[in-house]
Design an enzyme around this catalytic site. Structure first.
Site, PDB file in Angstrom:
ATOM      1  N   ASP A  66       0.822  -1.205   0.000  1.00  0.00           N
ATOM      2  CA  ASP A  66       0.000   0.000   0.000  1.00  0.00           C
ATOM      3  C   ASP A  66       0.859   1.259   0.000  1.00  0.00           C
ATOM      4  O   ASP A  66       2.079   1.182   0.179  1.00  0.00           O
ATOM      5  CB  ASP A  66      -0.964  -0.005   1.209  1.00  0.00           C
ATOM      6  CG  ASP A  66      -0.272  -0.383   2.513  1.00  0.00           C
ATOM      7  OD1 ASP A  66       0.966  -0.484   2.535  1.00  0.00           O
ATOM      8  OD2 ASP A  66      -0.975  -0.572   3.519  1.00  0.00           O
ATOM      9  N   ASN A 134      -7.331  -1.611  14.364  1.00  0.00           N
ATOM     10  CA  ASN A 134      -8.734  -1.873  14.000  1.00  0.00           C
ATOM     11  C   ASN A 134      -8.841  -3.109  13.102  1.00  0.00           C
ATOM     12  O   ASN A 134      -9.844  -3.327  12.451  1.00  0.00           O
ATOM     13  CB  ASN A 134      -9.348  -0.655  13.305  1.00  0.00           C
ATOM     14  CG  ASN A 134      -8.641  -0.320  11.986  1.00  0.00           C
ATOM     15  OD1 ASN A 134      -7.689  -1.000  11.590  1.00  0.00           O
ATOM     16  ND2 ASN A 134      -9.106   0.712  11.310  1.00  0.00           N
ATOM     17  N   HIS A 136      -7.202  -3.758  10.351  1.00  0.00           N
ATOM     18  CA  HIS A 136      -6.997  -3.613   8.902  1.00  0.00           C
ATOM     19  C   HIS A 136      -5.744  -4.379   8.491  1.00  0.00           C
ATOM     20  O   HIS A 136      -4.827  -4.572   9.296  1.00  0.00           O
ATOM     21  CB  HIS A 136      -6.939  -2.145   8.467  1.00  0.00           C
ATOM     22  CG  HIS A 136      -5.722  -1.373   8.875  1.00  0.00           C
ATOM     23  ND1 HIS A 136      -5.775  -0.052   9.266  1.00  0.00           N
ATOM     24  CD2 HIS A 136      -4.401  -1.694   8.939  1.00  0.00           C
ATOM     25  CE1 HIS A 136      -4.559   0.382   9.543  1.00  0.00           C
ATOM     26  NE2 HIS A 136      -3.706  -0.604   9.361  1.00  0.00           N
ATOM     27  N   GLU A 141      -9.526  -1.157   5.274  1.00  0.00           N
ATOM     28  CA  GLU A 141     -10.108  -0.760   6.552  1.00  0.00           C
ATOM     29  C   GLU A 141     -11.381  -1.562   6.814  1.00  0.00           C
ATOM     30  O   GLU A 141     -11.933  -2.188   5.899  1.00  0.00           O
ATOM     31  CB  GLU A 141     -10.449   0.748   6.519  1.00  0.00           C
ATOM     32  CG  GLU A 141      -9.255   1.656   6.251  1.00  0.00           C
ATOM     33  CD  GLU A 141      -8.350   1.835   7.485  1.00  0.00           C
ATOM     34  OE1 GLU A 141      -8.385   0.996   8.392  1.00  0.00           O
ATOM     35  OE2 GLU A 141      -7.609   2.833   7.519  1.00  0.00           O
TER      36      GLU A 141
HETATM   37  C1  F6R Z   1       1.378  -0.880   5.996  1.00  0.00           C
HETATM   38  C2  F6R Z   1       0.226  -1.735   6.231  1.00  0.00           C
HETATM   39  C3  F6R Z   1      -0.589  -1.576   7.473  1.00  0.00           C
HETATM   40  C4  F6R Z   1       0.232  -1.822   8.749  1.00  0.00           C
HETATM   41  C5  F6R Z   1      -0.608  -1.624   9.987  1.00  0.00           C
HETATM   42  C6  F6R Z   1       0.216  -1.784  11.259  1.00  0.00           C
HETATM   43  O1  F6R Z   1       2.021  -1.256   4.817  1.00  0.00           O
HETATM   44  O2  F6R Z   1      -0.063  -2.520   5.409  1.00  0.00           O
HETATM   45  O3  F6R Z   1      -1.654  -2.473   7.433  1.00  0.00           O
HETATM   46  O4  F6R Z   1       0.746  -3.114   8.697  1.00  0.00           O
HETATM   47  O5  F6R Z   1      -1.170  -0.369   9.966  1.00  0.00           O
HETATM   48  O6  F6R Z   1       1.182  -0.814  11.365  1.00  0.00           O
HETATM   49  P1  F6R Z   1       2.300  -0.862  12.514  1.00  0.00           P
HETATM   50  O7  F6R Z   1       3.156  -2.035  12.184  1.00  0.00           O
HETATM   51  O8  F6R Z   1       3.049   0.419  12.391  1.00  0.00           O
HETATM   52  O9  F6R Z   1       1.599  -1.027  13.804  1.00  0.00           O
END
Ligand code: F6R
Length: 486
Positions: A66, A134, A136, A141
């Site tokens: 992403d 959450n 995701h 989301e």
């Molecule tokens: C980013 C992604 C997101 C993160 C998630 C957790 O490429 O795909 O889904 O994996 O937001 O982020 P952290 O690891 O910073 O808690």
């Protein structure tokens, strides 16, 4: 979906080892990469493996999951920049094999379409994922369709708030992103999700409950080859999780020790259970039915002028006191061999068989095969023969004692434990007063457990000295029979 729990460092080491293996088998493996705080440790480990010549990325194909819409690839907070800085620029990835979204692309739709075409053409061998608070995954989301494909999405308010730590203000966090879809990710042959910290525990719990679009990560339950790696904090809302294997050694802590099993500990003398495995037994006894088969009366080791019967009674009382602390149940078999030697073998074997057959254990603990103590050796031999006759064969866990420590290659399972559990072990050994006043077994046992934790962290879990992972301060070792080291 298998959920593994272990320390943060071991999570990254074990995933890095898997990636190295996958690339050895298929050098042109396609790997989808996440951004965020979680995978940083993994990228560090992979870079280190590369620097040590243990992994070759020259043919690997990389894509990111992403990207924020509106941020150029060079922007300090763009995911493309993050991946280059922390990983891709530090390894021998070939630029023609790197596919990163451009958050400033003129035609975002076209970019999404191209990513779908790439996935269709090359497939994804491994999708590495983090998880949002959450639940995701990538930037899918809550509410994202399970059939969703690569597309432009609106970021949830909660996600923007969490990610605000990387921007000057929450307002500065982009409102949109481009993300690979849930169905796109599900096309991966293997999915590995990592979760570190208590903040992720709700998401981990929810994703395991039922598949619902309200919890995007729950879609992984429909994937046949998805693995979830969590540290203790991230699984704190779960009842149990699996143990991981590292360098052929299974690493257990209380969370992933066997549960709901019938367990028998063959204790040649009344105090062997506490000395060899007091910590493991106390943790097991919280979730299992644990019987300690005390094989002999142990009267010979009571040094006073009392009768054999009185000495036997002393040791029995000590065993009962031990069991109260460990929450196990002693069964006194009082085998004849202790006084009569070999000629009691057949009789003793029958007695053990009957006791085992009544319990039908799932797991039996035995002194390990190179234990030097004659009573331990006899107990092992006769118990093994009795086990041979059981219809349902239990899993055998060999344990070490001060009379027979494992050699470096002798064990394949580690149970790590904290100070509080050590106190239980210590207390349970000290209940065998008739023995500890003669020999400081509690000191020996504590030092063995500490020595094990120090040297094993350094040798086995850290590839001989490189980045030893943090472990709990004490360990008991076992050899689970039938499990081969790689
Ligand atoms: C980013 C992604 C997101 C993160 C998630 C957790 O490429 O795909 O889904 O994996 O937001 O982020 P952290 O690891 O910073 O808690």
């Amino acid at each position: 979906m298998n959920v593994f729990v272990c320390s943060e460092e071991l999570i990254f080491k074990s995933i890095a080892a898997q990636i190295a293996k996958a690339l050895e088998k298929k050098p042109s493996s396609v790997i989808a990469l996440p951004t965020g705080s979680t995978p940083l440790g993994l990228y560090k480990e992979l870079v280190e493996k590369f620097e040590h010549g243990e992994i070759d990325f020259s043919k690997a194909i990389f894509m990111n999951l992403d990207e924020y819409a509106g941020l150029a690839q060079g922007h300090s907070q763009s995911y493309a920049r993050f991946l280059r800085k922390n990983f891709l620029d530090k390894i021998n990835a070939s630029s023609k094999n790197i596919f990163l979204f451009d958050g400033k692309a003129k035609d975002m739709k076209k970019q999404a379409f191209e990513r779908e075409a790439l996935v269709k053409k090359r497939g994804i061998d491994i999708a590495l994922l983090g998880i949002g608070e959450n639940a995701h995954i990538a930037f899918n989301e809550p509410g994202s369709g399970f059939a969703s494909r690569t597309r432009i999405v609106k970021l949830a308010d909660a996600t923007r708030a969490v990610n605000a730590r990387f921007f000057k203000t929450k307002k500065g966090v982009p409102t949109q992103a481009i993300t690979m879809g849930l169905a796109t990710i599900m096309a991966a042959k293997k999915i590995i999700l990592m979760a570190i910290g208590k903040k992720k525990s709700w998401a981990i719990k929810k994703m395991l409950e039922k598949a619902t679009e309200k919890v995007p990560a729950s879609i992984l339950g429909k994937h046949g080859n998805a693995e979830i790696y969590c540290n203790e904090e991230a699984v704190f809302l779960l009842e149990s999780a699996l143990s991981i294997e590292y360098n052929g050694t299974t690493v257990f802590s209380e969370k992933n020790l066997p549960k709901k099993k019938r367990i028998i500990f063959i204790s040649p003398h009344p105090d062997d259970s506490a000395i060899a495995a007091g910590a493991t037994l106390s943790m097991l006894a919280r979730h299992n039915n644990v019987l300690v088969f005390v094989m002999t009366s142990g009267h010979r080791a009571v040094k006073n002028n009392q009768s054999k019967e009185q000495k036997t009674a002393i040791r029995r009382r000590e065993s009962i006191a031990e069991a109260k602390i460990l929450k196990t149940k002693p069964v006194f078999l009082q085998l004849g061999f202790y006084d009569e030697g070999e000629k009691s073998f057949v009789k003793d074997k029958k007695k053990i068989f009957q006791a085992l057959n009544k319990t039908r254990p799932d797991i039996v603990f035995l002194p390990q095969e190179s234990d030097t103590h004659p009573t331990h050796r006899f107990a092992r031999r006769v118990a093994l023969e009795a086990i041979e006759k059981l219809k349902k064969k239990p899993e055998i866990w060999d344990y070490e004692t001060p009379w027979g420590l494992f050699t470096h290659k002798g064990f394949n399972a580690i149970v790590e434990f904290c100070n509080k559990t050590l106190e239980k072990k210590d207390e349970s050994i000290k209940k065998h007063v008739s023995q500890t006043k003669r020999t400081k077994f509690e000191v020996a046992a504590k030092n063995i457990a500490r020595f094990r934790a120090i040297t094993i962290g350094e040798q086995i879990l850290s590839d001989f000295g490189r980045n030893p992972p943090k472990t709990l301060p004490f360990m008991e070792l076992f050899k689970i029979e039938g499990k081969q080291k790689e």
